[in-house]
Design a protein around this motif. Structure first.
Motif, PDB file in Angstrom:
ATOM      1  N   ASP A 185       0.812  -1.214   0.000  1.00  0.00           N
ATOM      2  CA  ASP A 185       0.000   0.000   0.000  1.00  0.00           C
ATOM      3  C   ASP A 185       0.853   1.276   0.000  1.00  0.00           C
ATOM      4  OD1 ASP A 185       0.888  -0.527   2.539  1.00  0.00           O
ATOM      5  OD2 ASP A 185      -1.015  -0.144   3.541  1.00  0.00           O
ATOM      6  N   TYR A 186       2.155   1.141   0.260  1.00  0.00           N
ATOM      7  CA  TYR A 186       3.041   2.311   0.195  1.00  0.00           C
ATOM      8  C   TYR A 186       3.333   2.734  -1.244  1.00  0.00           C
ATOM      9  CZ  TYR A 186       4.121   3.305   5.068  1.00  0.00           C
ATOM     10  OH  TYR A 186       4.049   3.712   6.374  1.00  0.00           O
ATOM     11  N   ILE A 187       2.740   2.026  -2.197  1.00  0.00           N
ATOM     12  CA  ILE A 187       2.776   2.502  -3.579  1.00  0.00           C
ATOM     13  C   ILE A 187       2.161   3.902  -3.651  1.00  0.00           C
ATOM     14  CG2 ILE A 187       0.556   1.438  -4.145  1.00  0.00           C
ATOM     15  CD1 ILE A 187       3.507   1.782  -6.570  1.00  0.00           C
ATOM     16  N   LEU A 188       1.228   4.194  -2.751  1.00  0.00           N
ATOM     17  CA  LEU A 188       0.629   5.538  -2.700  1.00  0.00           C
ATOM     18  C   LEU A 188       1.665   6.582  -2.327  1.00  0.00           C
ATOM     19  CD1 LEU A 188      -2.754   4.766  -0.875  1.00  0.00           C
ATOM     20  CD2 LEU A 188      -2.460   5.445  -3.265  1.00  0.00           C
ATOM     21  N   ILE A 189       2.503   6.276  -1.328  1.00  0.00           N
ATOM     22  CA  ILE A 189       3.576   7.206  -0.956  1.00  0.00           C
ATOM     23  C   ILE A 189       4.514   7.405  -2.133  1.00  0.00           C
ATOM     24  CG2 ILE A 189       5.589   7.535   0.527  1.00  0.00           C
ATOM     25  CD1 ILE A 189       3.164   7.921   2.135  1.00  0.00           C
ATOM     26  N   VAL A 231     -18.092   4.291   6.836  1.00  0.00           N
ATOM     27  CA  VAL A 231     -18.607   4.997   8.009  1.00  0.00           C
ATOM     28  C   VAL A 231     -17.816   4.590   9.244  1.00  0.00           C
ATOM     29  CG1 VAL A 231     -20.633   5.369   9.471  1.00  0.00           C
ATOM     30  CG2 VAL A 231     -20.909   5.136   6.989  1.00  0.00           C
ATOM     31  N   ALA A 232     -17.579   3.297   9.390  1.00  0.00           N
ATOM     32  CA  ALA A 232     -16.818   2.798  10.539  1.00  0.00           C
ATOM     33  C   ALA A 232     -15.387   3.323  10.528  1.00  0.00           C
ATOM     34  CB  ALA A 232     -16.814   1.266  10.539  1.00  0.00           C
ATOM     35  N   ALA A 233     -14.780   3.404   9.340  1.00  0.00           N
ATOM     36  CA  ALA A 233     -13.397   3.890   9.233  1.00  0.00           C
ATOM     37  C   ALA A 233     -13.299   5.349   9.642  1.00  0.00           C
ATOM     38  CB  ALA A 233     -12.892   3.704   7.807  1.00  0.00           C
ATOM     39  N   ILE A 234     -14.261   6.144   9.224  1.00  0.00           N
ATOM     40  CA  ILE A 234     -14.262   7.566   9.602  1.00  0.00           C
ATOM     41  C   ILE A 234     -14.404   7.706  11.117  1.00  0.00           C
ATOM     42  CG2 ILE A 234     -15.546   9.734   9.436  1.00  0.00           C
ATOM     43  CD1 ILE A 234     -16.243   8.911   6.544  1.00  0.00           C
ATOM     44  N   HIS A 262      -5.607   5.949   1.062  1.00  0.00           N
ATOM     45  CA  HIS A 262      -5.620   4.617   1.674  1.00  0.00           C
ATOM     46  C   HIS A 262      -7.018   4.254   2.156  1.00  0.00           C
ATOM     47  CE1 HIS A 262      -4.573   1.273   4.315  1.00  0.00           C
ATOM     48  NE2 HIS A 262      -3.347   1.286   3.826  1.00  0.00           N
ATOM     49  N   LEU A 263      -7.665   5.186   2.839  1.00  0.00           N
ATOM     50  CA  LEU A 263      -9.007   4.918   3.349  1.00  0.00           C
ATOM     51  C   LEU A 263     -10.025   4.806   2.219  1.00  0.00           C
ATOM     52  CD1 LEU A 263      -9.174   7.190   6.521  1.00  0.00           C
ATOM     53  CD2 LEU A 263      -8.911   4.714   6.418  1.00  0.00           C
ATOM     54  N   PRO A 287      -4.626   2.399  13.376  1.00  0.00           N
ATOM     55  CA  PRO A 287      -3.612   3.448  13.569  1.00  0.00           C
ATOM     56  C   PRO A 287      -2.225   3.077  13.068  1.00  0.00           C
ATOM     57  CG  PRO A 287      -5.030   3.338  15.487  1.00  0.00           C
ATOM     58  CD  PRO A 287      -5.428   2.186  14.595  1.00  0.00           C
ATOM     59  N   ARG A 288      -1.859   1.783  13.141  1.00  0.00           N
ATOM     60  CA  ARG A 288      -0.508   1.385  12.715  1.00  0.00           C
ATOM     61  C   ARG A 288      -0.284   1.615  11.227  1.00  0.00           C
ATOM     62  NH1 ARG A 288      -0.359  -3.990  10.647  1.00  0.00           N
ATOM     63  NH2 ARG A 288      -2.361  -5.073  10.804  1.00  0.00           N
ATOM     64  N   PHE A 289      -1.366   1.638  10.437  1.00  0.00           N
ATOM     65  CA  PHE A 289      -1.219   1.901   9.008  1.00  0.00           C
ATOM     66  C   PHE A 289      -0.779   3.342   8.738  1.00  0.00           C
ATOM     67  CE2 PHE A 289      -4.793  -1.361   7.905  1.00  0.00           C
ATOM     68  CZ  PHE A 289      -3.935  -2.396   8.208  1.00  0.00           C
ATOM     69  N   PHE A 290      -1.068   4.234   9.687  1.00  0.00           N
ATOM     70  CA  PHE A 290      -0.914   5.666   9.419  1.00  0.00           C
ATOM     71  C   PHE A 290       0.053   6.354  10.379  1.00  0.00           C
ATOM     72  CE2 PHE A 290      -5.241   4.267   8.314  1.00  0.00           C
ATOM     73  CZ  PHE A 290      -5.159   4.420   6.938  1.00  0.00           C
ATOM     74  N   VAL A 291       0.926   5.582  10.983  1.00  0.00           N
ATOM     75  CA  VAL A 291       1.915   6.149  11.913  1.00  0.00           C
ATOM     76  C   VAL A 291       2.825   7.143  11.199  1.00  0.00           C
ATOM     77  CG1 VAL A 291       3.983   5.585  13.259  1.00  0.00           C
ATOM     78  CG2 VAL A 291       1.875   4.254  13.559  1.00  0.00           C
ATOM     79  N   LEU A 292       3.260   6.807   9.992  1.00  0.00           N
ATOM     80  CA  LEU A 292       4.125   7.717   9.237  1.00  0.00           C
ATOM     81  C   LEU A 292       3.432   9.055   9.011  1.00  0.00           C
ATOM     82  CD1 LEU A 292       6.680   8.288   7.543  1.00  0.00           C
ATOM     83  CD2 LEU A 292       5.479   7.296   5.584  1.00  0.00           C
ATOM     84  N   SER A 293       2.190   9.023   8.584  1.00  0.00           N
ATOM     85  CA  SER A 293       1.443  10.254   8.324  1.00  0.00           C
ATOM     86  C   SER A 293       1.275  11.078   9.599  1.00  0.00           C
ATOM     87  CB  SER A 293       0.063   9.928   7.737  1.00  0.00           C
ATOM     88  OG  SER A 293       0.185   9.337   6.459  1.00  0.00           O
TER      89      SER A 293
END
Length: 410
Positions: A210-214, A286-289, A352-353, A361-367
């Motif tokens: 998923d870091y292909i986005l970065i 909705v749950a992710a938000i 990503h979302l 949260p671990r997916f977005f620690v860098l951000s």
């Protein structure tokens, strides 16, 4: 920087790194992912079927307590029958365990590292969190350099580490700390305008796909900054790596991943039939938000967006849409710090979302870490604090025109 300040900075860095490293190794979380990564490693060793399952669970059992092993094989919520059935089936049926591996084997660098360390410590289970701890510590070292470039006081380092979740990653059995380390290096290279940014962006998908986005966001910035040939080549390599890794790992595809991860986990994802109920595809968003808003590191995004809105309302004479695009491009060219520390991380979260609505949260620690650095770098500089006096329309127009004359007074 005085010798005293330098000494204090080194002490802060060493203490922070040592604490994260020791806590990660001594108090690992040992969540269910440890089973899947150990199985992925043994599969690369050539094990299959019952032998793969037996060796995997024997390795894990030797490393965790009896209570933890029961949780890993039966679930930790007695009332959650879906989770309990999932874990019991994967434990008892080698076919079910094998079908989980494609979700994890795509983190090829992490798995090769845990195999390497596992042969040293004689345990793949231990190596999962040893690797995570080491790369969390290395990520902090790179973060310290980002702080220096952003002109943020070094004493902020431990607070950013804790507030963003870097310290928690050290305890996990996952590829996230490795990805954060590599992503942080890529952002640092972007800030320094180093040619290493192209190499790092190209290999990021091997850390986490998923870091292909970065990769694409960073290379888009470099393309806008007139480094076009290298950006295109690096983007092509990153995409090739992304496609090759997914194909080599036997990835089931987005629809199966979506249904398995956010609709209902199944022990047999290879045989999964995607849901035909459209609400199953709406509810996860909705749950992710909700999860994002209620998470501990969401404050970084909220405050960053507040600063941006305050700055725009104070400094910006809103131009027509045709000129708005030119303004955004101008910011990418002339304010690389805001682009690297805020624009890229926030767009990564949004992208990503959008593609995978599961806010862990671990997916977005860098951000979160980069957004916190940006807040601290911008929030206390004279003229940028949002509570300061708003400029008049004439002053705002002149400020924008100073950056790009074509956007100044009409």
């Amino acid at each position: 920087m005085s010798s005293l300040s330098t000494a204090v900075s080194w002490v802060v860095l060493c203490v922070t790194v040592a604490c994260v490293l020791l806590v990660g190794i001594k108090k690992p979380s040992q969540d269910w992912d440890i089973i899947a990564y150990v199985a992925s490693a043994y599969q690369l060793d050539g094990l299959r079927g019952q032998e793969l399952s037996s060796r995997t669970y024997a390795d894990v059992r030797a490393d965790v307590s009896d209570d933890k092993f029961k949780t890993l094989t039966e679930g930790d919520h007695p009332g959650n029958l879906v989770e309990s059935n999932y874990r019991k089936t994967v434990y008892s049926d080698p076919k079910a365990l094998t079908e989980q591996i494609p979700f994890y084997s795509i983190k090829i660098v992490y798995i090769e590292l845990l195999r390497l360390v596992g042969h040293v410590v004689d345990s793949y289970s231990k190596s999962t969190y040893i690797v995570s701890s080491v790369f969390s510590a290395l990520g902090i070292v790179v973060l310290s350099r980002v702080l220096y470039i952003a002109n943020v006081h070094f004493l902020a380092l431990p607070f950013i580490v804790m507030g963003s979740g870097v310290s928690e990653l050290a305890k996990t059995s996952s590829a996230d700390s490795l990805a954060v380390f590599a992503g942080m290096l890529c952002i640092l290279a972007l800030l320094k305008r180093s040619r290493m940014v192209f190499l790092l962006a190209a290999i990021l998908p091997a850390m986490r796909t998923d870091y292909i986005l970065i990769s694409m966001l960073v290379l888009a910035v470099e393309f806008v900054r007139e480094r076009r040939a290298a950006s295109i080549i690096s983007a092509a390599v990153a995409l090739l790596a992304y496609i090759s890794i997914n194909k080599f790992s036997g990835n089931y595809g987005w629809l199966t991943l979506f249904n398995h991860s956010v609709v209902a986990a199944t022990p047999y994802p290879a045989e999964l039939t995607p849901s035909s109920n459209w609400m199953d595809y709406i509810r996860p968003y909705v749950a992710a938000i909700y999860d994002m808003i209620s998470s501990s590191n969401s404050i970084a995004y909220v405050v960053a967006i507040y600063f941006v809105c305050a700055l725009l309302l104070r400094d910006w004479r809103i131009p027509p849409i045709s000129r708005l695009a030119r303004y955004v491009l101008m910011v990418c060219r002339k304010d690389i710090q805001s682009t690297a520390l805020l624009v890229v991380p926030i767009l990564f979260v949004a992208g990503h979302l959008l593609m995978f609505p599961d806010y862990e949260p671990r997916f977005f620690v860098l951000s979160a870490a980069l957004a916190l650095v940006w807040i601290l770098s911008k929030g206390t500089i004279k003229g940028l604090a949002p509570w300061q006096r708003a400029r008049s329309p004439t002053e705002a127009s002149a400020a924008v025109g100073a950056l790009d004359p074509s956007l100044g007074p009409a």
